[in-house]
Design a protein around this motif. Structure first.
Motif, mmCIF file in Angstrom:
data_model
loop_
_atom_site.group_PDB
_atom_site.id
_atom_site.type_symbol
_atom_site.label_atom_id
_atom_site.label_comp_id
_atom_site.label_asym_id
_atom_site.label_seq_id
_atom_site.Cartn_x
_atom_site.Cartn_y
_atom_site.Cartn_z
ATOM 1 N N SER A 30 39.407 41.296 46.608
ATOM 2 C CA SER A 30 40.486 41.323 47.601
ATOM 3 C C SER A 30 41.858 41.090 46.983
ATOM 4 C CB SER A 30 40.233 40.286 48.697
ATOM 5 O OG SER A 30 40.300 38.967 48.198
ATOM 6 N N SER A 31 41.958 40.184 46.004
ATOM 7 C CA SER A 31 43.268 39.926 45.399
ATOM 8 C C SER A 31 43.787 41.161 44.678
ATOM 9 C CB SER A 31 43.190 38.742 44.433
ATOM 10 O OG SER A 31 42.357 39.039 43.327
ATOM 11 N N ILE A 32 42.876 41.907 44.033
ATOM 12 C CA ILE A 32 43.283 43.129 43.330
ATOM 13 C C ILE A 32 43.828 44.152 44.321
ATOM 14 C CG2 ILE A 32 42.401 45.143 42.087
ATOM 15 C CD1 ILE A 32 40.508 43.251 40.613
ATOM 16 N N ILE A 33 43.070 44.400 45.402
ATOM 17 C CA ILE A 33 43.489 45.416 46.370
ATOM 18 C C ILE A 33 44.748 44.977 47.111
ATOM 19 C CG2 ILE A 33 42.808 46.590 48.498
ATOM 20 C CD1 ILE A 33 40.042 46.869 47.382
ATOM 21 N N ASN A 34 44.851 43.683 47.423
ATOM 22 C CA ASN A 34 46.066 43.181 48.079
ATOM 23 C C ASN A 34 47.300 43.371 47.205
ATOM 24 O OD1 ASN A 34 44.600 42.335 50.308
ATOM 25 N ND2 ASN A 34 44.441 40.208 49.627
ATOM 26 N N ILE A 35 47.214 42.899 45.971
ATOM 27 C CA ILE A 35 48.364 42.964 45.061
ATOM 28 C C ILE A 35 48.694 44.402 44.707
ATOM 29 C CG2 ILE A 35 49.205 42.318 42.767
ATOM 30 C CD1 ILE A 35 47.361 39.807 43.008
ATOM 31 N N LEU A 36 47.650 45.198 44.420
ATOM 32 C CA LEU A 36 47.869 46.590 44.034
ATOM 33 C C LEU A 36 48.540 47.365 45.164
ATOM 34 C CD1 LEU A 36 47.352 48.800 41.904
ATOM 35 C CD2 LEU A 36 45.149 49.225 43.001
ATOM 36 N N CYS A 52 55.684 54.667 36.140
ATOM 37 C CA CYS A 52 54.326 54.695 36.676
ATOM 38 C C CYS A 52 53.747 56.100 36.601
ATOM 39 C CB CYS A 52 54.339 54.195 38.120
ATOM 40 S SG CYS A 52 52.704 54.042 38.875
ATOM 41 N N PHE A 53 54.543 57.095 36.979
ATOM 42 C CA PHE A 53 54.067 58.477 36.914
ATOM 43 C C PHE A 53 53.822 58.895 35.461
ATOM 44 C CE2 PHE A 53 54.668 63.115 36.850
ATOM 45 C CZ PHE A 53 53.727 63.476 37.810
ATOM 46 N N ALA A 54 54.725 58.513 34.566
ATOM 47 C CA ALA A 54 54.549 58.842 33.152
ATOM 48 C C ALA A 54 53.299 58.169 32.588
ATOM 49 C CB ALA A 54 55.788 58.413 32.369
ATOM 50 N N TYR A 107 47.427 43.664 33.354
ATOM 51 C CA TYR A 107 47.638 44.432 32.121
ATOM 52 C C TYR A 107 48.274 45.790 32.415
ATOM 53 C CZ TYR A 107 46.430 47.629 28.318
ATOM 54 O OH TYR A 107 46.483 48.592 27.350
ATOM 55 N N HIS A 108 47.707 46.523 33.369
ATOM 56 C CA HIS A 108 48.216 47.874 33.631
ATOM 57 C C HIS A 108 49.596 47.838 34.280
ATOM 58 C CE1 HIS A 108 44.851 50.349 32.349
ATOM 59 N NE2 HIS A 108 44.021 49.471 32.898
ATOM 60 N N PHE A 109 49.847 46.861 35.139
ATOM 61 C CA PHE A 109 51.154 46.792 35.781
ATOM 62 C C PHE A 109 52.251 46.575 34.751
ATOM 63 C CE2 PHE A 109 54.709 44.727 37.869
ATOM 64 C CZ PHE A 109 54.901 45.533 38.976
ATOM 65 N N PHE A 110 52.042 45.643 33.827
ATOM 66 C CA PHE A 110 53.086 45.379 32.836
ATOM 67 C C PHE A 110 53.099 46.417 31.721
ATOM 68 C CE2 PHE A 110 53.372 41.373 35.055
ATOM 69 C CZ PHE A 110 54.755 41.217 35.105
ATOM 70 N N SER A 111 52.024 47.163 31.561
ATOM 71 C CA SER A 111 52.079 48.325 30.671
ATOM 72 C C SER A 111 52.998 49.378 31.263
ATOM 73 C CB SER A 111 50.672 48.907 30.468
ATOM 74 O OG SER A 111 49.843 48.004 29.767
ATOM 75 N N VAL A 112 52.933 49.550 32.585
ATOM 76 C CA VAL A 112 53.844 50.453 33.278
ATOM 77 C C VAL A 112 55.283 49.966 33.120
ATOM 78 C CG1 VAL A 112 54.603 51.222 35.569
ATOM 79 C CG2 VAL A 112 52.184 51.338 34.943
ATOM 80 N N ALA A 113 55.484 48.659 33.256
ATOM 81 C CA ALA A 113 56.834 48.102 33.125
ATOM 82 C C ALA A 113 57.407 48.354 31.729
ATOM 83 C CB ALA A 113 56.809 46.603 33.422
#
Length: 485
Positions: free
Chosen positions: A372-378, A400-402, A430-436
């Motif tokens: 639930s935390s993953i789906i909520n935050i995502l 994000c698109f790139a 990890y993936h969110f800050f990789s996008v950043a």
């Protein structure tokens, strides 16, 4: 007659005549039906109360991610997806200013690609209710729950007060239903939430819905997300001939104001031209009825740990996130899997044991967070990026698109999180800050341009810091809201 059949008959009489059961469930929606069915399979006597048994006509709750399909199978309710013209879903297609990237669900270790399902919400709910009606341990009652009943000597909840239509007069009369445990699952507009939860939903936008007929989607069996200057548009097939279009309209959108012609003018003048040419005729035809499209608020409600005796509030009444990622039902069914295990008779023989129930609920609210935390935050973080309304958010949206365009793990990771398959919150981080970081790299390239633009380096560094700061203020409030509960 066997002892089991005798007990079921006795319990059925108690439910019908005396309105007494082990569990009273308020709301025969996604969560309510699933928890009633699951507890009944364990041998619990269940009263399932619903205000109206007519097939609902809602515009969200139409897409079930693979993780939700898996949970439905665990609950023994997978056949509820049959006979409703459900469409398989293999992933997403993201269109960013005319450019597109495919985001399929990641294959498992057997190289099998998981599938989600999309459908008309009302048809699915009707199948869930029919499954409950077939359970000998469930009695479904069409009645409007109005308040909880508490003990004279303690704050423990004993059941609910309701209003039931008298078959003879048609008038609604007071009624009472009693249970050792009361589960409130009366949805996003819960009338009981204020009594037991100290948080209120936050709404900053609405989804307006159109039903497109025989619409050619860019990639069949994929949800389509269209990004541009306007807020995101989501398209997914819900039947052989029907495709749902959800258009996000945030509060105070100038082009949707009454003075500018309202929501219909916004859809026609702003959204329609931004759609792929093949979709535009179907979208325009859906607008031809002259009506304001149905809408639903896009709500954010962080989860809550509850300590009340005899009652728990669950489902959308307790926790909501933006429906952009279609994760609500996946959370609900997985919550039922977790909760029904914790409430199993071998763990808690008597549901009237409030101390054991409270202990189980504390475990539940932390155990559910793997998904639930993953789906909520995502959901909330992606919406912030996809509905970008300032320069830094636009940079993160571009990044994000790139990131998706790179393919491989840059697609499989986010897609697995979205699907409810990957249940490791650190993977999301990890993936969110990789996008950043990729967004910052793109900003540096855009600002500096070439070797001869090195004199712009201070400006590039300043903008990069602002982008990283924006990324932090996008995601960390949602992370903290999960940790606090």
């Amino acid at each position: 007659m066997s002892s089991t059949s005798t007990l079921q008959s006795t319990n059925e009489q108690r439910r019908r005549l005396h309105h007494e059961a082990d569990v009273v469930v308020v709301g025969a929606g996604v969560f309510g039906c699933a928890i009633a069915f699951s507890l009944a399979k364990q041998g619990r006597s269940v009263l399932l109360l619903e205000r109206s048994m007519e097939e609902p006509n809602r515009i969200v709750g139409e897409l079930l991610q693979p993780g939700g399909v898996d949970a439905l199978e665990k609950l023994g309710m997978a056949d509820c997806l049959e006979g409703i013209d459900a469409i398989k879903v293999n992933g997403y297609q993201v269109i960013y200013y005319g450019n597109s990237v495919n985001i399929p669900y990641p294959a498992n270790e057997k190289s099998e690609a998981p599938e989600g399902r999309s459908f008309h919400h009302g048809r699915f709910i009707s199948r869930l209710r029919k499954a409950c009606a077939k359970q000998a341990n469930i009695t479904i009652v069409e009645t409007e729950a109005t308040d909880t009943i508490t003990s004279t000597f303690s704050p423990q909840v004993l059941g609910v007060e309701s209003r039931t239509a008298n078959p003879s007069t048609g008038r609604k009369e007071k009624d009472y239903y009693f249970g050792k445990l009361t589960i409130i699952a009366d949805g996003y507009a819960s009338k009981f939430r204020k009594q037991y939860i100290d948080k209120a939903p936050i709404v900053k936008s609405k989804f307006y819905a159109l039903e497109l007929i025989d619409c050619p989607l860019p990639v069949p069996y994929h949800g389509t997300v269209i990004l541009g200057d306007a807020a995101p548009v989501l398209l997914y097939q819900i039947g052989t001939h029907e495709t749902r279009a959800l258009i996000d309209v945030s509060e105070n959108t100038p082009t949707a104001a009454a003075a500018a012609g309202g929501v219909r003018a916004h859809l026609r003048n702003v959204i329609l031209p931004s759609l792929p040419p093949a979709i535009q005729p179907c979208f325009e035809a859906a607008l031809a009825d002259g009506k304001i499209p149905k809408s639903m608020p896009n709500s954010w409600l962080p989860p809550s740990t509850q300590i009340e005796k005899g009652v728990v509030v669950l489902g959308d009444a307790m926790n909501m996130r933006h429906p952009l990622t279609g994760g609500g039902m996946t959370v609900a069914f997985n919550d039922v899997v977790v909760l029904s295990t914790l409430l199993a008779p071998e763990r808690i023989p008597d549901l009237g044991d409030t101390d054991k129930i409270q202990a189980a609920m504390k475990v539940f609210h932390w155990k559910r967070k793997g998904l639930s935390s993953i789906i909520n935050i995502l959901a909330m973080a992606l919406y912030s990026l996809f509905a970008a309304n300032d320069r830094q958010l636009k940079s993160l949206q571009k990044g994000c698109f790139a990131y998706f365009q790179r393919g491989g793990n840059c697609v499989d990771g986010p897609s697995g999180l979205l699907a409810g398959i990957i249940r490791q919150p650190l993977v999301l981080f990890y993936h969110f800050f990789s996008v950043a970081l990729l967004s910052i790299w793109i900003v540096m390239q855009d600002v500096i341009g070439s070797f001869f633009g090195l004199w712009k380096l201070p400006l590039a560094i300043e903008e990069s810091i602002l982008v990283f700061y924006k990324a932090c203020i996008v995601i960390f409030p949602f992370i903290f809201s999960e940790i606090r509960t």
